[in-house]
Design an enzyme around this catalytic site. Sequence first.
Site, mmCIF file in Angstrom:
data_model
loop_
_atom_site.group_PDB
_atom_site.id
_atom_site.type_symbol
_atom_site.label_atom_id
_atom_site.label_comp_id
_atom_site.label_asym_id
_atom_site.label_seq_id
_atom_site.Cartn_x
_atom_site.Cartn_y
_atom_site.Cartn_z
ATOM 1 N N ASP A 53 -40.948 51.034 0.210
ATOM 2 C CA ASP A 53 -41.836 49.902 0.450
ATOM 3 C C ASP A 53 -42.156 49.779 1.934
ATOM 4 O O ASP A 53 -43.319 49.618 2.334
ATOM 5 C CB ASP A 53 -41.180 48.629 -0.086
ATOM 6 C CG ASP A 53 -41.971 47.379 0.231
ATOM 7 O OD1 ASP A 53 -43.093 47.233 -0.283
ATOM 8 O OD2 ASP A 53 -41.469 46.546 1.015
ATOM 9 N N GLU A 125 -42.737 53.767 -4.989
ATOM 10 C CA GLU A 125 -42.061 53.431 -3.736
ATOM 11 C C GLU A 125 -40.771 54.242 -3.593
ATOM 12 O O GLU A 125 -40.454 54.723 -2.495
ATOM 13 C CB GLU A 125 -41.753 51.941 -3.692
ATOM 14 C CG GLU A 125 -42.982 51.070 -3.509
ATOM 15 C CD GLU A 125 -42.673 49.595 -3.593
ATOM 16 O OE1 GLU A 125 -43.400 48.810 -2.960
ATOM 17 O OE2 GLU A 125 -41.701 49.219 -4.294
#
Length: 237
Positions: A53, A125
Site C-alpha cells: 500500500d 498490494e
Amino acid sequence: MRADIDLSSYAARLGVTFRDLSLLQRALTHRSYLNEHPDERLEDNERLEFLGDSVLDFIAAEWLYQRFPEMPEGDLTRLRAGLVRNESLARYASAIGLNELLLLGKGEAEYGGRERLRNLGGAFEALVGALYLDQGMEAVRQFATPWFVPVLEEMLREQSDKDAKSRLQEWSQSALNLTPVYRTVRITGPDHAREFTIEVVIGERVYGIGHGRNKQAAAQAAARSALEAISRVDLTP
C-alpha cells in the site's frame, strides 16, 4: 501451495523473476486459508499488503508528479487516490489473474471471495510488497506504472466531461443569462443495460443531445454536443 500453480511461470508471465518465490506464495495466501489449514507452514499476505500500500502510494505520486509538472497539488492528490483506490487495485489484480491464484479458505471461496474487491485489491498490494522486498523499487515501478495508464485516461476523460457541463453553463449564463436544463427524453434497453438519451435545453431551444449508460454520462455527452454546435455556428437568439 496448490499443485496446479507454477509460481515461476506465473511470475514470468508478469514479466518479473522472483529470487525468493516464498514471497510470491505469501502474497497469494489469504488469511481465511490459514484459518482452515493451521498446520501448514505459510504466512498470510496482510503484512505484505501493508507494505505494498505504501509503495504504491509513492510510485503513483512520483509518476504523476513527473507526468504533470504544472499540475496543482490538489489535482495530483485526487488522481493518485483514483489510481490506488481499491476498485482500481482490484481491476489490476483481475487483469493479471490474481483472483484465480489466491489461496482462500473453502468458505471464503464459496461465498464469492475471488470476486471480492477487498481481497483482490489486497492481493495486488501484497504482490507489490513482495516484489519490492525481492527486487526493489525500480522493479515495482516498471511493473505497476503500465497499469496506471488506462485508469488515468478514464479519470481525465471523466474530468473533461464534467468540465464540458461547467463550460456550457458558463457560456449560457454569460451569453444568454440562462441556465441549461437537462431532460431525459428516452430510456431503452433491459434493466441491466439501460441507455439514456438526454437533451440539454437553454431557454426554449435544444442545444445538444447525448446518450449514455446512466443519466450523468448522457448529460455530459449532451453538454459536449451543445458545445460542439456552439463552436460551429452562432446559436444565440
